[in-house]
Design an enzyme around this catalytic site. Structure first.
Site, PDB file in Angstrom:
ATOM      1  N   LEU A  17       0.854  -1.206   0.000  1.00 61.36           N
ATOM      2  CA  LEU A  17       0.000   0.000   0.000  1.00 61.36           C
ATOM      3  C   LEU A  17       0.870   1.229   0.000  1.00 61.36           C
ATOM      4  O   LEU A  17       1.749   1.356   0.857  1.00 61.36           O
ATOM      5  CB  LEU A  17      -0.838   0.055   1.278  1.00 61.36           C
ATOM      6  CG  LEU A  17      -2.139  -0.712   1.406  1.00 61.36           C
ATOM      7  CD1 LEU A  17      -2.785  -0.316   2.722  1.00 61.36           C
ATOM      8  CD2 LEU A  17      -3.088  -0.435   0.258  1.00 61.36           C
ATOM      9  N   HIS A  18       0.626   2.124  -0.929  1.00 62.85           N
ATOM     10  CA  HIS A  18       1.397   3.375  -0.897  1.00 62.85           C
ATOM     11  C   HIS A  18       0.695   4.551  -1.554  1.00 62.85           C
ATOM     12  O   HIS A  18       1.221   5.659  -1.553  1.00 62.85           O
ATOM     13  CB  HIS A  18       2.751   3.169  -1.594  1.00 62.85           C
ATOM     14  CG  HIS A  18       2.624   3.033  -3.074  1.00 62.85           C
ATOM     15  ND1 HIS A  18       2.189   1.885  -3.678  1.00 62.85           N
ATOM     16  CD2 HIS A  18       2.832   3.916  -4.073  1.00 62.85           C
ATOM     17  CE1 HIS A  18       2.150   2.063  -4.988  1.00 62.85           C
ATOM     18  NE2 HIS A  18       2.532   3.289  -5.259  1.00 62.85           N
ATOM     19  N   ARG A  19      -0.500   4.348  -2.129  1.00 60.33           N
ATOM     20  CA  ARG A  19      -1.176   5.464  -2.810  1.00 60.33           C
ATOM     21  C   ARG A  19      -1.557   6.550  -1.807  1.00 60.33           C
ATOM     22  O   ARG A  19      -2.096   6.239  -0.736  1.00 60.33           O
ATOM     23  CB  ARG A  19      -2.473   4.995  -3.465  1.00 60.33           C
ATOM     24  CG  ARG A  19      -2.290   4.022  -4.556  1.00 60.33           C
ATOM     25  CD  ARG A  19      -2.123   4.660  -5.914  1.00 60.33           C
ATOM     26  NE  ARG A  19      -1.606   3.638  -6.787  1.00 60.33           N
ATOM     27  CZ  ARG A  19      -0.707   3.834  -7.732  1.00 60.33           C
ATOM     28  NH1 ARG A  19      -0.206   5.032  -7.944  1.00 60.33           N
ATOM     29  NH2 ARG A  19      -0.291   2.842  -8.461  1.00 60.33           N
TER      30      ARG A  19
END
Ligand code: UD1
Length: 368
Positions: A207-209
């Site tokens: 997850l990084h958005r």
């Protein structure tokens, strides 16, 4: 006369797209002189150097070292530094890949210097302009001379935007070239043993958005999702530096680390990471590329977004969009645990020969 091609890479998801092209172009030394420029958008060893090593990618000829910043700062720094490179090196063509700020910045620079642009992974659209990548894709495509497309939606999107058909080339998915080339080394990774994991017995998450990780509210929703899943399935999470920074900023790192059955890891190299993908029970992600890799590998993928610029992974692949909808995620996870999974078949031209097709087009003398 030899033509000079400048390959641009900047961030982690660029490296597996540039490596096959670098190798393929090297096979034609009489046609091409090549220059590899790394902007330095990603700079940590685990985000950059380890990928060069795993992918057997040559050292960059030029490293711009721009680092992090706001969008304008990062894009501006890359433009200033890359313009100097172009003025000195005078390439005939630059090749940009994907949709990161480096892709956009370098395209704008060379468009104004009247240097030709090839965009690999052209035509993808999420139709969501709140995502920085969507802006990067639209601008880059509008400036490009060669639009190399990975899936059929890309062709339709470019037609709808009025791009001349002769500029559009359906060549397949270059990331799959890297995956196929390295599959033996991926299979040989010892990461499962190191982490004491069993095949098909864990969920791999990335997850990084910004939409998922930049705000306390979304991070708290994600915590609730993880608290539910980790009751029945172990979760392995190699954390992106952006997300780590945000968990610290919002004082949530301890809370996440307090989850049972949840392993937060450093970012992993290509072989170890892909090994974890191949053996996962399912993957949860907000990455673009991982939606494609799981489709290729027939691994169930829950994408924590409300849209995707890669619709083929929904139509033909193992991908499902779940947003942060905990009810839907609970249902999907129960289905997967019960063995009721969405299978995929390999999309057209995801066959390991994309770099070959691109270079064949570029070798035609008349094209640039
Ligand atoms: C970028 C891309 C995104 C891609 C992602 C893959 C843009 C707009 N976004 O997002 O499309 O999916 O890469 O990883 O180009 N940082 C480090 N070390 C690094 C790199 C970054 O600590 O080596 C931290 C910094 O705090 C930085 C933050 O991560 O501010 C974000 O990095 P940045 O390159 O701006 O965007 P990503 O979120 O990585």
């Amino acid at each position: 006369m030899k033509r000079k091609i400048c390959l641009v890479a900047g961030a982690r998801p660029n490296f597996m797209k540039i490596a096959p092209l670098e190798k393929e172009i090297s096979k034609h030394p009489n046609d091409f002189e090549k220059l590899l420029v790394h902007t330095g958008q990603h700079y940590d060893d685990e985000m950059s150097r380890s990928f060069f090593k795993d992918l057997n990618l040559q050292e960059p000829d030029i490293y711009l070292g721009v680092g992090s910043g706001t969008h304008a700062e990062q894009t501006g720094k890359i433009m200033i530094e890359f313009e100097k490179v172009c003025s000195q090196e005078k390439p005939d063509l630059i090749v940009v890949v994907g949709d990161v700020n480096s892709t956009l910045a370098c395209s704008i620079v060379v468009a104004k210097l009247n240097i030709k642009i090839a965009h690999v992974e052209a035509g993808l659209r999420s139709f969501d302009r709140t995502m920085p990548e969507e802006i990067n894709r639209i601008v880059t495509d509008s400036l490009s001379d060669f639009l190399f497309v990975s899936e059929k939606s890309g062709i339709a999107n470019l037609h709808n935007e009025g791009v001349k058909p002769e500029k559009i080339h359906f060549v397949g998915n270059i990331m799959i070239d890297s995956l196929m080339t390295n599959i033996r080394a991926i299979k040989a990774s010892k990461i499962l043993k190191e982490l004491e994991l069993k095949e098909k017995n864990y969920c791999l998450m990335t997850l990084h958005r910004p939409d998922n990780v930049d705000h306390k509210k979304s991070l708290t929703e994600i915590y609730e999702i993880l608290a539910f899943i980790s009751k029945s399935v172990r979760i392995v999470y190699p954390i992106h530096p952006r997300t780590l920074k945000m968990l610290k900023t919002h004082h949530l790192l301890e809370k996440f680390n307090g989850l049972n059955n949840f392993d937060m890891l450093q970012p992993l190299g290509y072989f170890d990471f892909m090994k974890l993908v191949t053996e996962a029970s399912f993957v949860m992600t907000d990455s673009g590329g991982i939606q494609e890799e799981t489709t290729y590998l027939n691994i169930p993928c829950l994408t924590l977004r409300n849209n995707t610029e890669r619709p083929i992974t929904l139509e033909e692949g193992s991908n499902q969009l779940v947003g942060r909808d905990i009810k839907l995620i609970k249902k999907c996870v129960s289905d997967i645990v019960a063995g009721n999974v969405k299978h995929s078949h390999k999309p057209k031209l995801w066959d390991g020969k994309t770099a070959e097709r691109i270079v064949k087009i570029l070798r035609k003398k008349e094209v640039f």
